[in-house]
Design an enzyme around this catalytic site. Structure first.
Site, PDB file in Angstrom:
ATOM      1  N   GLU A  36      40.046  -3.105 -45.478  1.00 54.30           N
ATOM      2  CA  GLU A  36      40.270  -4.237 -44.566  1.00 54.30           C
ATOM      3  C   GLU A  36      41.660  -4.088 -43.950  1.00 54.30           C
ATOM      4  OE1 GLU A  36      38.845  -6.997 -43.137  1.00 54.30           O
ATOM      5  OE2 GLU A  36      40.862  -7.358 -42.325  1.00 54.30           O
ATOM      6  N   ARG A  39      33.391 -21.692 -43.843  1.00 52.83           N
ATOM      7  CA  ARG A  39      33.401 -20.222 -43.743  1.00 52.83           C
ATOM      8  C   ARG A  39      34.223 -19.591 -44.847  1.00 52.83           C
ATOM      9  NH1 ARG A  39      31.857 -19.256 -38.292  1.00 52.83           N
ATOM     10  NH2 ARG A  39      32.359 -17.081 -38.358  1.00 52.83           N
ATOM     11  N   TYR A  62      28.650 -31.528 -38.375  1.00 57.15           N
ATOM     12  CA  TYR A  62      27.952 -31.644 -39.661  1.00 57.15           C
ATOM     13  C   TYR A  62      28.984 -31.787 -40.774  1.00 57.15           C
ATOM     14  CZ  TYR A  62      28.578 -26.487 -39.312  1.00 57.15           C
ATOM     15  OH  TYR A  62      29.069 -25.217 -39.104  1.00 57.15           O
ATOM     16  N   ASP A  64      28.705  -7.739 -36.660  1.00 59.05           N
ATOM     17  CA  ASP A  64      29.117  -7.904 -35.265  1.00 59.05           C
ATOM     18  C   ASP A  64      29.448  -6.579 -34.579  1.00 59.05           C
ATOM     19  OD1 ASP A  64      28.756 -10.629 -35.181  1.00 59.05           O
ATOM     20  OD2 ASP A  64      30.844 -11.128 -34.719  1.00 59.05           O
TER      21      ASP A  64
HETATM   22  P1  FAD Z   1      33.959 -10.101 -38.509  1.00 58.94           P
HETATM   23  O1  FAD Z   1      33.906 -11.462 -39.078  1.00 58.94           O
HETATM   24  O2  FAD Z   1      34.603  -9.936 -37.174  1.00 58.94           O
HETATM   25  O3  FAD Z   1      34.720  -9.195 -39.572  1.00 58.94           O
HETATM   26  C1  FAD Z   1      35.224  -7.926 -39.246  1.00 58.94           C
HETATM   27  C2  FAD Z   1      36.270  -7.569 -40.291  1.00 58.94           C
HETATM   28  O4  FAD Z   1      36.693  -6.235 -40.064  1.00 58.94           O
HETATM   29  C3  FAD Z   1      37.521  -8.449 -40.194  1.00 58.94           C
HETATM   30  O5  FAD Z   1      37.916  -8.832 -41.480  1.00 58.94           O
HETATM   31  C4  FAD Z   1      38.537  -7.524 -39.515  1.00 58.94           C
HETATM   32  O6  FAD Z   1      39.869  -7.839 -39.872  1.00 58.94           O
HETATM   33  C5  FAD Z   1      38.092  -6.165 -40.050  1.00 58.94           C
HETATM   34  N1  FAD Z   1      38.435  -5.053 -39.162  1.00 58.94           N
HETATM   35  C6  FAD Z   1      38.269  -4.983 -37.822  1.00 58.94           C
HETATM   36  N2  FAD Z   1      38.677  -3.790 -37.348  1.00 58.94           N
HETATM   37  C7  FAD Z   1      39.088  -3.087 -38.422  1.00 58.94           C
HETATM   38  C8  FAD Z   1      39.624  -1.787 -38.578  1.00 58.94           C
HETATM   39  N3  FAD Z   1      39.813  -0.980 -37.530  1.00 58.94           N
HETATM   40  N4  FAD Z   1      39.960  -1.350 -39.821  1.00 58.94           N
HETATM   41  C9  FAD Z   1      39.758  -2.156 -40.912  1.00 58.94           C
HETATM   42  N5  FAD Z   1      39.283  -3.416 -40.817  1.00 58.94           N
HETATM   43  C10 FAD Z   1      38.930  -3.882 -39.582  1.00 58.94           C
HETATM   44  N6  FAD Z   1      27.028 -17.169 -37.514  1.00 58.94           N
HETATM   45  C11 FAD Z   1      26.108 -17.749 -38.325  1.00 58.94           C
HETATM   46  O7  FAD Z   1      25.358 -17.029 -38.994  1.00 58.94           O
HETATM   47  N7  FAD Z   1      25.977 -19.113 -38.410  1.00 58.94           N
HETATM   48  C12 FAD Z   1      26.788 -19.955 -37.684  1.00 58.94           C
HETATM   49  O8  FAD Z   1      26.672 -21.187 -37.790  1.00 58.94           O
HETATM   50  C13 FAD Z   1      27.768 -19.387 -36.821  1.00 58.94           C
HETATM   51  N8  FAD Z   1      28.579 -20.162 -36.088  1.00 58.94           N
HETATM   52  C14 FAD Z   1      29.514 -19.606 -35.275  1.00 58.94           C
HETATM   53  C15 FAD Z   1      30.341 -20.437 -34.521  1.00 58.94           C
HETATM   54  C16 FAD Z   1      31.292 -19.896 -33.665  1.00 58.94           C
HETATM   55  C17 FAD Z   1      32.147 -20.815 -32.820  1.00 58.94           C
HETATM   56  C18 FAD Z   1      31.455 -18.481 -33.605  1.00 58.94           C
HETATM   57  C19 FAD Z   1      32.502 -17.863 -32.712  1.00 58.94           C
HETATM   58  C20 FAD Z   1      30.643 -17.639 -34.362  1.00 58.94           C
HETATM   59  C21 FAD Z   1      29.654 -18.189 -35.189  1.00 58.94           C
HETATM   60  N9  FAD Z   1      28.797 -17.376 -35.964  1.00 58.94           N
HETATM   61  C22 FAD Z   1      27.862 -17.951 -36.771  1.00 58.94           C
HETATM   62  C23 FAD Z   1      28.888 -15.902 -35.877  1.00 58.94           C
HETATM   63  C24 FAD Z   1      29.617 -15.284 -37.069  1.00 58.94           C
HETATM   64  O9  FAD Z   1      30.856 -15.918 -37.259  1.00 58.94           O
HETATM   65  C25 FAD Z   1      29.849 -13.774 -36.885  1.00 58.94           C
HETATM   66  O10 FAD Z   1      28.701 -13.170 -36.348  1.00 58.94           O
HETATM   67  C26 FAD Z   1      30.171 -13.115 -38.231  1.00 58.94           C
HETATM   68  O11 FAD Z   1      31.293 -13.725 -38.820  1.00 58.94           O
HETATM   69  C27 FAD Z   1      30.404 -11.619 -38.072  1.00 58.94           C
HETATM   70  O12 FAD Z   1      30.813 -11.068 -39.303  1.00 58.94           O
HETATM   71  P2  FAD Z   1      31.290  -9.550 -39.386  1.00 58.94           P
HETATM   72  O13 FAD Z   1      31.734  -9.359 -40.804  1.00 58.94           O
HETATM   73  O14 FAD Z   1      30.255  -8.648 -38.843  1.00 58.94           O
HETATM   74  O15 FAD Z   1      32.522  -9.440 -38.398  1.00 58.94           O
END
Ligand code: FAD
Length: 421
Positions: free
Chosen positions: A33, A106, A214, A291
């Site tokens: 991370e 979260r 909520y 994502d």
């Molecule tokens: P991220 O949360 O972006 O995590 C990526 C991680 O990788 C981070 O910790 C970052 O620091 C790390 N990282 C990045 N680049 C590097 C690198 N080069 N080297 C090492 N580490 C790195 N989803 C739901 O399912 N339900 C909901 O109700 C919901 N509500 C939402 C409301 C809003 C307003 C928003 C904006 C989003 C919502 N989402 C919801 C979507 C959800 O938040 C995201 O899709 C999800 O958090 C993605 O998780 P992730 O781990 O793939 O990516």
């Protein structure tokens, strides 16, 4: 330091979920991370049955429920007049899908997954920014900003919207929706919370805006999200989404929504980007997850859920492609992962965009939408079956997708029986 079986990049909800899932299959996992500490920014997150089913399989559902809230209903209202348009009975929904619909902070979900990874023995490393990825003869390697390298049989890139790994597969950029989200929580002792039914997840949909609320943490907090289209973004300005735009965007909404705006955090906002779907997530022994592969607009609240599903599916295919001596046929496991997940996530991404258009309608189209939503049977699950049922492990298991009736082809009348043009 000997090489682990798997390197996971990114300690968000997706990366942690994948690390836990793969460790559960007996693999050694190292998670890198970039931040100096693990954590999540933001407030609430909604978890539908397709996610709580997986949390249950992981043995984490009871803890999640103890930290979150299991509401009774999901209600959609018109943001302008506040009238109810449609609702889902979440107790009945739980009976239908076998698992609850819940909401959780979260940071509580993130902490739950982090603790699960610690208990499972995931090697958790912070301050590790990955700058490049490459395949090797028998796996893959990442290089950090410090110059340090880490190698494993496979690298899972859960590095979020601005993924470095994604560049190996597609030359694209995040797509701006010109919408921005404000978030905020209201403590239980304030009158607004006492006058709000915390057993409901409510979304107020309005012209170019919507507002969600909520309860969180057993009713200690009211979570609010205010989302709107930024005129400055549409005008191509760099400084878009500022608090003055928030107030202007909701000026025409009902009292309850406007009264909630002072509680939004005004020093931080989330510009909303997604990316066009891609069907190719695997490059040799490097695979995208969460994502990095499929950042959605959040209108159907499936972003984090898809990320958790990705990790679970990968774990299941590792189990199916593991020899008795423990070696994994990564070619087969990654191919099976890539055969099923991109199509499901493509559907979610495109549906989220369409859902946003429907929520944000104005004028006659808004009235037509409202008539259709009011006519919906509370117990009609045709639009959630493809989403909330068991996560598919193969393309054959993916249920058919719900196709909404286009508004233009629907015969719609107003409350006096007059056709709406
Ligand atoms: P991220 O949360 O972006 O995590 C990526 C991680 O990788 C981070 O910790 C970052 O620091 C790390 N990282 C990045 N680049 C590097 C690198 N080069 N080297 C090492 N580490 C790195 N989803 C739901 O399912 N339900 C909901 O109700 C919901 N509500 C939402 C409301 C809003 C307003 C928003 C904006 C989003 C919502 N989402 C919801 C979507 C959800 O938040 C995201 O899709 C999800 O958090 C993605 O998780 P992730 O781990 O793939 O990516």
């Amino acid at each position: 330091m000997s090489n682990p079986d798997v390197v996971v990049v990114g300690g968000g909800i997706g990366g942690l979920g994948a690390a836990f899932s793969l460790t559960r299959q007996g693999l050694s996992v190292r998670l890198l991370e970039r931040a100096p500490a693990f954590g999540e920014v933001g407030a609430g997150i909604q978890l539908a049955p397709n996610c709580t089913r997986i949390l249950d399989d992981y043995g984490l559902l009871q803890e999640a429920k103890s930290l979150g809230v299991v509401p009774d209903a999901m209600v959609m209202r018109d943001a302008v007049d506040g009238d109810e348009l449609t609702r889902i009975d979440l107790r009945d929904l739980e009976n239908r899908y076998g698992y609850p619909y819940m909401v959780i902070h979260r940071s509580d979900l993130h902490g739950l997954l982090l603790r699960a990874c610690e208990r499972a023995g995931v090697e958790l490393i912070t301050d590790a920014q990955v700058t490049s990825y490459e395949n090797t003869d028998d796996g893959a390697r990442v290089t950090l900003a410090s110059g340090e390298t880490h190698e494993a049989g496979v690298v899972i890139a859960g590095d979020g919207l601005h993924s470095v790994a994604r560049k190996l597969l597609v030359d694209d950029e995040p797509v701006s929706s010109a919408y921005v989200a404000y978030r905020g929580t209201v403590p239980a002792e304030l009158p607004r919370v006492r006058s709000t039914d915390l057993s409901e997840v409510v979304v107020y949909i309005g012209p170019a805006c919507h507002f969600v609320h909520y309860g969180l943490r057993g009713g200690e907090l009211l979570n609010q999200v205010a989302v709107f289209e930024s005129p400055k973004a549409l005008a191509g300005r760099e400084d878009w989404g500022t608090p003055d735009e928030l107030d202007a965007a909701f000026a025409g909404t009902c009292d309850f929504v406007r009264d909630g705006l002072p509680y939004m955090w005004r020093d931080k906002w989330w510009r909303m980007f997604d990316r066009d779907p891609v069907m190719n997530w695997v490059h040799g022994r490097i695979a995208l997850l969460g994502d990095s592969a499929h950042p959605p607009l959040q209108y159907i609240a499936q972003g984090a859920i898809m990320a958790i599903e990705d990790g679970w599916v990968l774990g299941e295919h590792v189990a199916r492609n593991r020899a008795e001596d423990g070696t994994v046929d990564w070619g087969a496991a990654l191919a099976a992962y890539e055969a099923v997940r991109p199509e499901h996530c493509r559907r979610v991404l495109t549906t989220s965009r369409k859902w946003g258009e429907l929520w944000h309608l104005d004028g006659v189209a808004r009235e037509q939408r409202n008539v259709l939503l009011r006519a919906r049977d509370t117990y009609d699950y045709s639009f959630t079956d493809w989403l909330y049922g068991p996560t598919a492990l193969t393309p054959d298991e993916e249920p058919p997708m719900f196709t909404p009736i286009p508004l233009s082809s629907a015969a719609v009348e107003d409350s006096k029986g007059e056709p709406l043009a």
